[in-house]
Enzyme design. Structure first.
Site, mmCIF file in Angstrom:
data_model
loop_
_atom_site.group_PDB
_atom_site.id
_atom_site.type_symbol
_atom_site.label_atom_id
_atom_site.label_comp_id
_atom_site.label_asym_id
_atom_site.label_seq_id
_atom_site.Cartn_x
_atom_site.Cartn_y
_atom_site.Cartn_z
ATOM 1 N N ASP B 126 16.958 89.864 59.828
ATOM 2 C CA ASP B 126 17.243 90.846 58.797
ATOM 3 C C ASP B 126 18.636 90.584 58.232
ATOM 4 O OD1 ASP B 126 16.477 92.979 57.214
ATOM 5 O OD2 ASP B 126 17.391 94.454 58.532
ATOM 6 N N HIS B 133 24.602 98.619 48.898
ATOM 7 C CA HIS B 133 24.277 99.115 50.235
ATOM 8 C C HIS B 133 25.387 98.779 51.222
ATOM 9 C CE1 HIS B 133 22.061 99.970 53.913
ATOM 10 N NE2 HIS B 133 22.375 98.765 54.345
ATOM 11 N N GLU B 199 14.846 101.857 55.593
ATOM 12 C CA GLU B 199 15.574 100.897 54.763
ATOM 13 C C GLU B 199 14.566 100.199 53.853
ATOM 14 O OE1 GLU B 199 18.092 98.339 57.202
ATOM 15 O OE2 GLU B 199 19.676 99.845 57.125
ATOM 16 N N GLU B 201 13.380 97.361 51.779
ATOM 17 C CA GLU B 201 13.681 95.929 51.726
ATOM 18 C C GLU B 201 12.477 95.146 51.208
ATOM 19 O OE1 GLU B 201 15.514 94.146 55.137
ATOM 20 O OE2 GLU B 201 16.343 96.047 55.875
ATOM 21 N N ASP B 231 12.648 98.724 57.192
ATOM 22 C CA ASP B 231 13.327 98.505 58.472
ATOM 23 C C ASP B 231 13.825 99.847 59.003
ATOM 24 O OD1 ASP B 231 14.401 96.955 60.553
ATOM 25 O OD2 ASP B 231 16.361 96.950 59.584
ATOM 26 N N ARG B 235 20.207 105.669 63.081
ATOM 27 C CA ARG B 235 21.639 105.554 62.730
ATOM 28 C C ARG B 235 22.570 105.987 63.842
ATOM 29 N NH1 ARG B 235 21.080 101.965 58.791
ATOM 30 N NH2 ARG B 235 19.812 102.768 57.072
ATOM 31 N N GLN B 238 22.543 103.300 66.436
ATOM 32 C CA GLN B 238 23.268 102.160 65.861
ATOM 33 C C GLN B 238 24.789 102.348 65.942
ATOM 34 O OE1 GLN B 238 21.977 101.387 61.841
ATOM 35 N NE2 GLN B 238 23.370 99.664 61.519
ATOM 36 N N LYS B 251 17.235 99.179 65.748
ATOM 37 C CA LYS B 251 16.362 98.519 64.778
ATOM 38 C C LYS B 251 15.081 98.010 65.425
ATOM 39 C CE LYS B 251 19.467 98.290 61.304
ATOM 40 N NZ LYS B 251 19.195 98.514 59.873
ATOM 41 N N THR B 255 9.374 97.966 62.288
ATOM 42 C CA THR B 255 9.618 97.507 60.929
ATOM 43 C C THR B 255 8.246 97.403 60.284
ATOM 44 O OG1 THR B 255 11.606 96.289 61.545
ATOM 45 C CG2 THR B 255 10.486 95.604 59.522
ATOM 46 N N GLU B 361 22.533 106.635 52.875
ATOM 47 C CA GLU B 361 23.264 106.543 51.609
ATOM 48 C C GLU B 361 22.939 107.725 50.698
ATOM 49 O OE1 GLU B 361 23.357 102.198 50.029
ATOM 50 O OE2 GLU B 361 21.668 102.329 51.410
#
Lengths: 416, 416
Positions: B126, B133, B199, B201, B231, B235, B238, B251, B255, B361
Site C-alpha cells: 500500500d 491526503h 480509505e 484507493e 483499505d 486509526r 495505528q 491495516k 482490505t 480527513e
C-alpha cells in the site's frame, strides 16, 4: 534433558552433527539436475521423503503430500499428522529398527545434494523484539534519551516484509541500489547502498491457519518449526525512507533462511522463558509457559576467499517477546494467518557488544570499525563477503542444529 | 475519445452500465452453489470464460488456464495473450458477430451470481501518494508545520500490507480489537477500535513478474489492470503502534476490492498525467507519458437499513505518483515482483473537503462530525454501516466502471 538417540545412520551418532536422530529437520533438495524432493536430515545423509511416499512407506491421510517437494501441504495436514510422521521417522531411523532395509535405498548423501527452499513462504512478517537491539537501534536512528519507543514494552512491534525476497541459504545476494540522502545533502541520490548489513534472527513458520484472534497457547500450537533467518538490511536506504510508514525497500533485497526447518517437537527440551516484564503486559499476551528456546547463535563473516571471523555470539533466549506472543499479536485485528507464513523474531542482540546481531550495532553506526581475524576492518558489508549464521540447541552429548544460513554479497547492479 | 462500442448483449448498450463492450472487466463468480468460474462482465450479464475454454472456443497457449476460476494463470501468460483474448471478446460480443450463437449459452445473469475474488493476491503493498491526503494525515498524526515528511516529494512511500486480509466486495468486515492508548492514558488497553475508517484507493494488479529494477515504462507494461480498493483502517490502533516501523494491525483487518478487474486496455483512452513536480524527481522515476487515469470516484455510507449518503467525490488523477512509478520504486532494491501482486494507490483525496477519501480527513480527526442525509452524524464508522466505493472513467456516451466495492461493518468480537 534427553540423551542422544542412536540411529543406524552412523554419522548421526556424534556430538558434533547438527542432525542427530533427536533433530530430524525438514528440507527440500535436488540431486544433480533432478526434481525437487522433500527430505529429512539425518547425520550426513538426507532421507528422501518424497520417495518414501511414492514407495508407499508413509501413512498419510491424503496422497501426493510430498509430490511438490516442499513441506506446505504436509504442514496443512495439522499437528496430529506432524506428530505421527515424526514418530514414524524416529522409530524407523533408530538403531535396530526393522525398517532399515526399507529406508536405506532412499538415503542421499547431503554433500551431493543442492538444498532448496523447504517451504513456499506465504507472507513474511518481521518483528523487533530484542530489547538490546531495539535500544541500540533507537540510539543510532533516533535519540539515546528516548531510544526505546513508548509502545515497545507493550506491543510486540512488527511490520510486514516481502515474501518474494526470501531465499534459501547459499543464494547470492546482490547489493541494492536505492534512494540515499544524508542529513547534509540537499537532495537524495540514487546509488548503491553503502551501509549494507545483516540481521541475525530466528524465523517461526506458521503450520496451522487461523481466522480471528488466537491465545498465546494457540499461537504456540500453530507454529510448525523454526529456521535461522538473516534479514539483510540497507541501513542508508532505511534511514531515509522509514518515516512515517516503516522499512520498505531497505528490507526487500533478500532475507536468507536456513535450509532446514527444525520442528517445535525437536526443540521441546530446550524451552526457555522470556525475561521478567518491565511493564505488565496486557492479558492477551500472557504466556502459559516458557515459549522461547535456548539456542546458541553465531554470525561469521568471511571476506572473499579468506578465512571467517566470528562477529557475534548470542542466544535466542534473550528475546523480550516469543514467537507465540508475536503471532498472537498478529491476529488481534482479525488478520488471517495461513500455512507457510514466516515470522522473523527481530534481530537477536545480547547484552554485551560481542552479542550484537547486526553490524550497525557492532560498529556503532559505522563509527567503531571491527577488525577481522584477517586484519581487515569492517563497518558494514563489502562486496564478496560471505555471511553465515549458525545455531544449535545443545543437549547432553548432542546438538539440534539448523545447518548454515549463508549468503555471499555481490556488487550492486550498474545504474543506467 | 472512442465512442460506445455496441454489443449484441442489449444491456451493454447504455450510457449508464458500468460494463459496455468497451470495458470487458474480468472477475470470478459462482452460480447458486456451483464451482468458481472466471467471467467477463457485459451489461447485466457475465460471460462464463471457464465454460468458453472448456467448450474449446478460446485460443490460449496452454490448457486449463481458467479451470481454477481466477485470473492468475491467465495473467501469467503475458501481454500478448492479454491482448488476443481482449480482441477475441471484443469481436465476438460485438453487434452482428457471427459468434453470438456460440457465446450466448455461456451468459449468466449477474443478478443471480455471487462474485468472488477475481484473483489470488500474492502480496499486497500500500502506498501514500495523494498529496492532499498525506498533508492532511501529517497534520492529524503529527505536526501541521511539518505535515509532509521530508522524503515525500522524492519517494513514492509505501509499506507492505497483508495479502491474507484482502477480500472481495460484499464481504462483511468485523471491527477489530487492538491495543489503544490515548496521550492521556498511562497504560494501553485492549479494546474495540473506536476510530474505524475507510480509505478510498485504486489497486493496480501486477500481471508480469520481474526480478531486478524496472523502468517506469516497463512497470506500466507489467500492470494487468485496476480495481477499486478500500483499505479499512483502525486509526486509534495505528496511532499507538505505527512508530517506528509503520502500520501493522491497524491495516490488517480487511482490505476490500471491487469484484471486477478493469484492464489497462479498457482504461487506455482515459490516461492522465501526474501533476507538475514540486521537486525534481530522480531520473529512475521519470514518466515517459501519462500514467494516471481520469477515473471519477465516490464514497457512499449507508447506516444499517437506511439510505446512503455520498461522503466524498474525487478523481484518481489527483495522485502525485502513478502506479507505474510506485511499482518502479518497489523494484529498486531488487525486490522480485510476482503475478498477482496488488499495489494500493494510497488514499485518494482531492483538494477540497468534499474530495477527501477518508473519515479521519472528512471529520478532521473526529473534531468536525459529518451530518448524513438521514440526519445522523458520523466521525468514524459505526457498526452496521455499509461503505461503498464506486468509480468510472467516463467516455462519450459510455462509462468504464468497476462495479461496487462495498462492505458492511459488524461489531467487534467479545474480549474474553
Amino acid at each position: 534433558m534427553t540423551q542422544l538417540l542412536r540411529s543406524w545412520v552412523d554419522s548421526a551418532n556424534t556430538a558434533t552433527t547438527d542432525f542427530p536422530l533427536n533433530n530430524l529437520p525438514y528440507g527440500a533438495f535436488r540431486s544433480t539436475g533432478g526434481d525437487l524432493h522433500a527430505g529429512v536430515a539425518i547425520g550426513d545423509q538426507i532421507l528422501n521423503v518424497t520417495a518414501l511416499e511414492q514407495a508407499g512407506l508413509l501413512d498419510l491421510p491424503q496422497p501426493n503430500v510430498f509430490a511438490g517437494g516442499t513441506w506446505n501441504d504436509f504442514m496443512a495436514l495439522g499437528p496430529d499428522t506432524w506428530a505421527s510422521l515424526r514418530a514414524f521417522l524416529t522409530g524407523a531411523l533408530a538403531e535396530g529398527s526393522a525398517r532399515q532395509a526399507d529406508l536405506e535405498p532412499h538415503l542421499v548423501a547431503m554433500a551431493g545434494a543442492t538444498l532448496e527452499m523447504p517451504f513456499a513462504v506465504t507472507e513474511f512478517t518481521d518483528f523487533y523484539a530484542s530489547r538490546n537491539h531495539s535500544f541500540n537501534i533507537g540510539c543510532l536512528f533516533r535519540d539515546p534519551a528516548n531510544a526505546l519507543p513508548p509502545n515497545w514494552l507493550h506491543i510486540p512491534i512488527g511490520y510486514n516484509g516481502r515474501a518474494s525476497s526470501v531465499v534459501v541459504s547459499g543464494t547470492d545476494v546482490i547489493r541494492p541500489n536505492g534512494q540515499l540522502k544524508g542529513p547534509d545533502m540537499e537532495m537524495p541520490i540514487f546509488a548503491a547502498c553503502k551501509r549494507f548489513d545483516l540481521e541475525l534472527e530466528m524465523g517461526a513458520i506458521v503450520g496451522t491457519p487461523s481466522n480471528g484472534r488466537v491465545s498465546v497457547q494457540e499461537a504456540d500450537d500453530m507454529i510448525f518449526g523454526y529456521v535461522l533467518l538473516n534479514d539483510w538490511s540497507a541501513r542508508d536506504i532505511q534511514a531515509w525512507e522509514y518515516v512515517p510508514l516503516g522499512p520498505f525497500q531497505a528490507k526487500a533485497t533478500a532475507t536468507t533462511i536456513s535450509p532446514w526447518i527444525v520442528t517445535k517437537a525437536a526443540l521441546e527440551p530446550f524451552r526457555a522463558s522470556t525475561p521478567p516484564r518491565e511493564k505488565e503486559l496486557l492479558p492477551y499476551l500472557a504466556e502459559p509457559g516458557p515459549m522461547l528456546y535456548d539456542i546458541d547463535l553465531e554470525v561469521g563473516l568471511a571476506p572473499d576467499g579468506k578465512a571467517e571471523t566470528i562477529l557475534s555470539r548470542t542466544n535466542y533466549d534473550v528475546m523480550y517477546y516469543s514467537a507465540a506472543q508475536q503471532l498472537t499479536h498478529h491476529t488481534t485485528s482479525g488478520c488471517p494467518m495461513r500455512v507457510g507464513d514466516l515470522l522473523g523474531s527481530g534481530t537477536i542482540s545480547g547484552p554485551e557488544k560481542e552479542n550484537r546481531g547486526s553490524l550497525i550495532e557492532l560498529s556503532w553506526g559505522g563509527k567503531e570499525p571491527l577488525t577481522l581475524d584477517t586484519g581487515e576492518t569492517r563497518t558494514f558489508l563489502e562486496d564478496g563477503d560471505t555471511l553465515t549464521l549458525r545455531g544449535a540447541a545443545k543437549g547432553d552429548g548432542y546438538r539440534i542444529g539448523f545447518g548454515e544460513c549463508a549468503g555471499k554479497l555481490l556488487p550492486a547492479p550498474a545504474i543506467s
